[in-house]
Write an enzyme that holds these catalytic residues in place. Sequence first.
Site, PDB file in Angstrom:
ATOM      1  N   ASN A 121       0.669  -1.012   0.097  1.00 42.93           N
ATOM      2  CA  ASN A 121      -0.039  -0.235   0.046  1.00 42.93           C
ATOM      3  C   ASN A 121       0.976   1.240   0.003  1.00 42.93           C
ATOM      4  OD1 ASN A 121      -2.956   0.740   2.060  1.00 42.93           O
ATOM      5  ND2 ASN A 121      -2.300   1.707   0.108  1.00 42.93           N
TER       6      ASN A 121
ATOM      7  N   ASN B 261      -6.603  10.902  -0.469  1.00 40.64           N
ATOM      8  CA  ASN B 261      -6.374   9.917  -1.416  1.00 40.64           C
ATOM      9  C   ASN B 261      -5.929  10.432  -2.672  1.00 40.64           C
ATOM     10  OD1 ASN B 261      -7.429   7.574  -0.060  1.00 40.64           O
ATOM     11  ND2 ASN B 261      -9.348   7.756  -0.460  1.00 40.64           N
TER      12      ASN B 261
ATOM     13  N   CYS C 207      -6.372   5.823   7.716  1.00 37.38           N
ATOM     14  CA  CYS C 207      -5.615   4.833   6.745  1.00 37.38           C
ATOM     15  C   CYS C 207      -4.847   4.023   7.644  1.00 37.38           C
ATOM     16  CB  CYS C 207      -4.634   5.646   6.022  1.00 37.38           C
ATOM     17  SG  CYS C 207      -3.824   4.682   4.867  1.00 37.38           S
ATOM     18  N   GLY C 208      -4.993   2.862   7.992  1.00 36.85           N
ATOM     19  CA  GLY C 208      -4.378   1.958   8.809  1.00 36.85           C
ATOM     20  C   GLY C 208      -2.933   1.693   8.626  1.00 36.85           C
ATOM     21  N   ASN C 209      -2.504   1.217   7.297  1.00 38.18           N
ATOM     22  CA  ASN C 209      -1.201   1.089   6.812  1.00 38.18           C
ATOM     23  C   ASN C 209      -0.283   2.358   6.783  1.00 38.18           C
ATOM     24  OD1 ASN C 209      -1.208  -1.821   6.481  1.00 38.18           O
ATOM     25  ND2 ASN C 209      -2.430  -1.523   4.355  1.00 38.18           N
TER      26      ASN C 209
ATOM     27  N   HIS D  57     -16.718   1.104   5.531  1.00 36.67           N
ATOM     28  CA  HIS D  57     -16.284  -0.180   4.809  1.00 36.67           C
ATOM     29  C   HIS D  57     -17.513  -0.838   4.798  1.00 36.67           C
ATOM     30  CE1 HIS D  57     -11.959   0.065   4.941  1.00 36.67           C
ATOM     31  NE2 HIS D  57     -12.017   1.039   5.736  1.00 36.67           N
TER      32      HIS D  57
ATOM     33  N   GLU E  84     -11.020   0.484  -2.794  1.00 39.21           N
ATOM     34  CA  GLU E  84     -10.694   1.640  -1.984  1.00 39.21           C
ATOM     35  C   GLU E  84     -11.541   2.758  -2.658  1.00 39.21           C
ATOM     36  OE1 GLU E  84      -7.481   2.568   0.628  1.00 39.21           O
ATOM     37  OE2 GLU E  84      -6.406   0.846  -0.307  1.00 39.21           O
ATOM     38  N   ARG E  85     -12.476   3.485  -1.847  1.00 35.67           N
ATOM     39  CA  ARG E  85     -12.896   4.714  -2.426  1.00 35.67           C
ATOM     40  C   ARG E  85     -11.875   5.877  -2.619  1.00 35.67           C
ATOM     41  NH1 ARG E  85     -15.500   8.160   2.585  1.00 35.67           N
ATOM     42  NH2 ARG E  85     -13.564   8.234   4.005  1.00 35.67           N
TER      43      ARG E  85
ATOM     44  N   CYS F 297      -5.019  -2.722   2.374  1.00 35.61           N
ATOM     45  CA  CYS F 297      -5.766  -1.620   2.857  1.00 35.61           C
ATOM     46  C   CYS F 297      -5.728  -1.994   4.425  1.00 35.61           C
ATOM     47  CB  CYS F 297      -7.403  -1.523   2.294  1.00 35.61           C
ATOM     48  SG  CYS F 297      -8.304  -0.294   2.967  1.00 35.61           S
ATOM     49  N   GLY F 298      -5.033  -1.266   5.187  1.00 36.35           N
ATOM     50  CA  GLY F 298      -5.039  -1.521   6.519  1.00 36.35           C
ATOM     51  C   GLY F 298      -6.381  -1.414   7.421  1.00 36.35           C
ATOM     52  N   THR F 299      -7.218  -0.207   7.161  1.00 35.47           N
ATOM     53  CA  THR F 299      -8.669  -0.269   7.790  1.00 35.47           C
ATOM     54  C   THR F 299      -9.439  -1.066   7.029  1.00 35.47           C
ATOM     55  OG1 THR F 299      -9.080   1.578   6.237  1.00 35.47           O
ATOM     56  CG2 THR F 299      -8.274   2.059   8.579  1.00 35.47           C
ATOM     57  N   GLY F 300      -9.351  -1.632   5.823  1.00 38.00           N
ATOM     58  CA  GLY F 300     -10.072  -2.634   5.166  1.00 38.00           C
ATOM     59  C   GLY F 300      -9.889  -4.011   5.971  1.00 38.00           C
TER      60      GLY F 300
END
Length: 268
Positions: free
Chosen positions: A6, A56, A65-67, A153, A202-203, A211-214
């Site tokens: 990512n 984005n 954004c997790g990552n 999500h 991802e949007r 995608c970390g939050t994903g």
Amino acid sequence: MNGAGNAFIVLDRRDASGPAAYGESGIAALLDVHPFDQLIVLDPSSDADADLRVWNRDGGEVGACGNGTRAAAWLLFEDGAKPQLSFTSSGGPMRAQRLSDGAAEVDLGPARLDWRDIPLSLPMDTMRLDFGVNLPDGGRLEGPGAVSMGNPHVVFAVDDVLALPLAEIGPCIEHDPLFPDRVNAGFAQVRDRDDIRLKVFERGAGLTLACGTGACAALVALHRQGLVNREAVIEADGGKLPVRWDTEGHVHLSGPVVLERELDLRGL
């Protein structure tokens, strides 16, 4: 930098006098320098070690954004920061700790599960939404779970994630009227109760390598549906992301980080 593939530009502005702002033209200029999925900007914070903001590649600012948070935390750890960090963000407070192997684990805060937190345009049970999408071959995906990790999500449990035409159905889900702020669409194949194969549309970014939050949303959504444990390894195209949902409701994310190169962004 990248976290499990990512890709990010991380801009450290902690010694600046005020927050930065980026629109579509500024993001386009950065994309000419280096391709990326998200721009991560660290600004000074009076309440934490840094304020973290995320844009984005389409120029839209997002709440989490997790990552990217993992990458930013790792960068600060490498710069000599104490082994426990805190961030403020528009998606809520976040914390990070350095693990014994040098990796950064982030606590993204509690998973938000009320329909208004996602948000949805009408009341609905977020454990299994009354929502679906038609597939080009005549099939249909239905009943995803919905989770906010500071960004929205939906997660579909699927039999074979590699067989799905995600580039075709992803935009239909992202822009469906049920999701007034648009949505990130996850497609999760449960291989075991602690082993998940995941792809996320991802949007504002489309299909990315991770995608970390994903990954966090997938674990929460699938656990609520009784399909996985509270801790699992989420395998994305770019690598494996360990995720755990603790008993207090907070979701923790770790995984690989790579510093690719330093960029000279003066004049942009």
